[in-house]
Write an enzyme that holds these catalytic residues in place. Sequence first.
Site, PDB file in Angstrom:
ATOM      1  N   CYS A 169       0.868  -1.188   0.000  1.00  0.00           N
ATOM      2  CA  CYS A 169       0.000   0.000   0.000  1.00  0.00           C
ATOM      3  C   CYS A 169       0.900   1.232   0.000  1.00  0.00           C
ATOM      4  O   CYS A 169       0.948   1.994   0.962  1.00  0.00           O
ATOM      5  CB  CYS A 169      -0.914   0.007   1.214  1.00  0.00           C
ATOM      6  SG  CYS A 169      -1.948  -1.455   1.397  1.00  0.00           S
ATOM      7  N   GLY A 189       4.914   6.731  -1.368  1.00  0.00           N
ATOM      8  CA  GLY A 189       6.193   6.038  -1.401  1.00  0.00           C
ATOM      9  C   GLY A 189       7.149   6.306  -0.270  1.00  0.00           C
ATOM     10  O   GLY A 189       8.301   5.859  -0.317  1.00  0.00           O
ATOM     11  N   GLY A 190       6.723   7.002   0.792  1.00  0.00           N
ATOM     12  CA  GLY A 190       7.636   7.338   1.873  1.00  0.00           C
ATOM     13  C   GLY A 190       8.311   6.132   2.500  1.00  0.00           C
ATOM     14  O   GLY A 190       9.527   6.115   2.717  1.00  0.00           O
ATOM     15  N   LYS A 191       7.532   5.090   2.802  1.00  0.00           N
ATOM     16  CA  LYS A 191       8.116   3.903   3.436  1.00  0.00           C
ATOM     17  C   LYS A 191       8.921   3.092   2.440  1.00  0.00           C
ATOM     18  O   LYS A 191       9.944   2.483   2.797  1.00  0.00           O
ATOM     19  CB  LYS A 191       7.017   3.074   4.092  1.00  0.00           C
ATOM     20  CG  LYS A 191       6.376   3.767   5.292  1.00  0.00           C
ATOM     21  CD  LYS A 191       5.331   2.903   5.943  1.00  0.00           C
ATOM     22  CE  LYS A 191       4.708   3.625   7.143  1.00  0.00           C
ATOM     23  NZ  LYS A 191       3.969   4.853   6.758  1.00  0.00           N
ATOM     24  N   ASP A 215       0.100   0.066  -5.247  1.00  0.00           N
ATOM     25  CA  ASP A 215      -1.051   0.688  -4.604  1.00  0.00           C
ATOM     26  C   ASP A 215      -2.273   0.402  -5.455  1.00  0.00           C
ATOM     27  O   ASP A 215      -2.184   0.380  -6.698  1.00  0.00           O
ATOM     28  CB  ASP A 215      -0.853   2.202  -4.448  1.00  0.00           C
ATOM     29  CG  ASP A 215      -1.802   2.792  -3.413  1.00  0.00           C
ATOM     30  OD1 ASP A 215      -1.376   2.993  -2.264  1.00  0.00           O
ATOM     31  OD2 ASP A 215      -2.994   3.020  -3.746  1.00  0.00           O
ATOM     32  N   ASP A 218       0.752  -1.135   4.837  1.00  0.00           N
ATOM     33  CA  ASP A 218       0.397   0.070   5.597  1.00  0.00           C
ATOM     34  C   ASP A 218      -1.015   0.434   5.160  1.00  0.00           C
ATOM     35  O   ASP A 218      -1.206   1.214   4.235  1.00  0.00           O
ATOM     36  CB  ASP A 218       1.398   1.176   5.308  1.00  0.00           C
ATOM     37  CG  ASP A 218       1.200   2.392   6.193  1.00  0.00           C
ATOM     38  OD1 ASP A 218       0.353   2.316   7.109  1.00  0.00           O
ATOM     39  OD2 ASP A 218       1.862   3.411   5.972  1.00  0.00           O
ATOM     40  N   CYS A 253      -1.639   3.939  10.908  1.00  0.00           N
ATOM     41  CA  CYS A 253      -1.338   5.098  11.754  1.00  0.00           C
ATOM     42  C   CYS A 253      -2.546   5.397  12.643  1.00  0.00           C
ATOM     43  O   CYS A 253      -2.823   6.541  12.986  1.00  0.00           O
ATOM     44  CB  CYS A 253      -0.922   6.314  10.939  1.00  0.00           C
ATOM     45  SG  CYS A 253      -2.086   6.806   9.651  1.00  0.00           S
TER      46      CYS A 253
END
Length: 388
Positions: free
Chosen positions: A227, A231-233, A249, A289, A342
Amino acid sequence: MMPAARYAAAIAVLDAIVAGEPAERALTNWGRSNRFAGSGDRAAVRDHVYDVLRARRTLAALGGGETGRALVLGLLRRDGPEPATVFGSGGHAPAALTAEDATVAVQDLTPAQAANLPDWLWPVWHASLGTDALAVAQVLQRRADVFLRVNLSRGTVAGAQASLGADGVATQPVGDVATALRVTENPRRVAASTAYRDGLVEVQDTASQRMIAALPVAPGDRVLDYCAGGGGKALALADRLRGPVWAHDIDPRRMADIVPRSARAGVDVRKLTTAEVARAAPFDLVVCDAPCSGSGTWRRTPDAKLRLTPDDLDRLTITQAHVIAAGAACVAPGGALAYATCSILEAENDAVVDAFLAGHPGWRRDGGLRLLPTPDHDGFFMALLRAP
């Protein structure tokens, strides 16, 4: 703009939000209609608006109503300065306080009002957090710091600090997170800094950085961010692995910036469509995520908590069940699945994991991460599951 005029502008924006306009759109529309306002004015108005939204129900009780004027009055009563120095102070200030304003009786707050939550959500919140429920809710009523992740493929933490400092952005290392910097001065300059433009730093909360550090990966492992969103992770994982990470995604449009971001960071992130994921599997680690309420990050998106409905939460948990099952199907025998949100709500976290384990014999828990919001990080949940 004088300080009082900035509060008057915040009142106008809040009135639009109370009428149903999303916060960002209301701020954008105000900015377009008031082009005389400088960058400092726009930043101050934004800060006032979001300070209110983080504690809207509480401030409504302090200010005597749900109008923009009452909400700003409640903010001033909570944080200062004295309302009489703002209201009726001349120029473009809000109109002077009335006798009715001055005699508003601050009511005893219900638990939901004190927590700044919708009435329906308080029992869910309390069941998830127990004796921490009110304290955690009050943390979310205050502004969050900005944190950066140093991209070690591009340089060092000390080098990032020096580069940011040259552009007027002061930072401090976060002692227990090797890649993290807390911005202590001029966070709005980060996006224009050399360190950011050159891919040396990314904006990323320390909760996500802690998760990346906790994942069981080693060079050569095949890793899928199922997910991926922006793209941060995936970028952080690729930086840690110094090798390729695959990103997917369900809505490919969310991944539009992954390729240019990975090029800027000097890491290898490869996009996969849903059809391509099955052909590329299996993976040693799949990170899910999942879409969630974002309850651990509500100080950053404070109007989200008041828009959330019971039906929304039910739909999210159904989606989360689909996501964890789909991610698990991509894991190699003996590999790992990291289910993350989160959120700090039980329904989105342990309940989803427990239901998955009950329906998938042979899978087991193999660790995880649970963080409540503090000044050092957002709220976060991660369960590490091991495939048979």
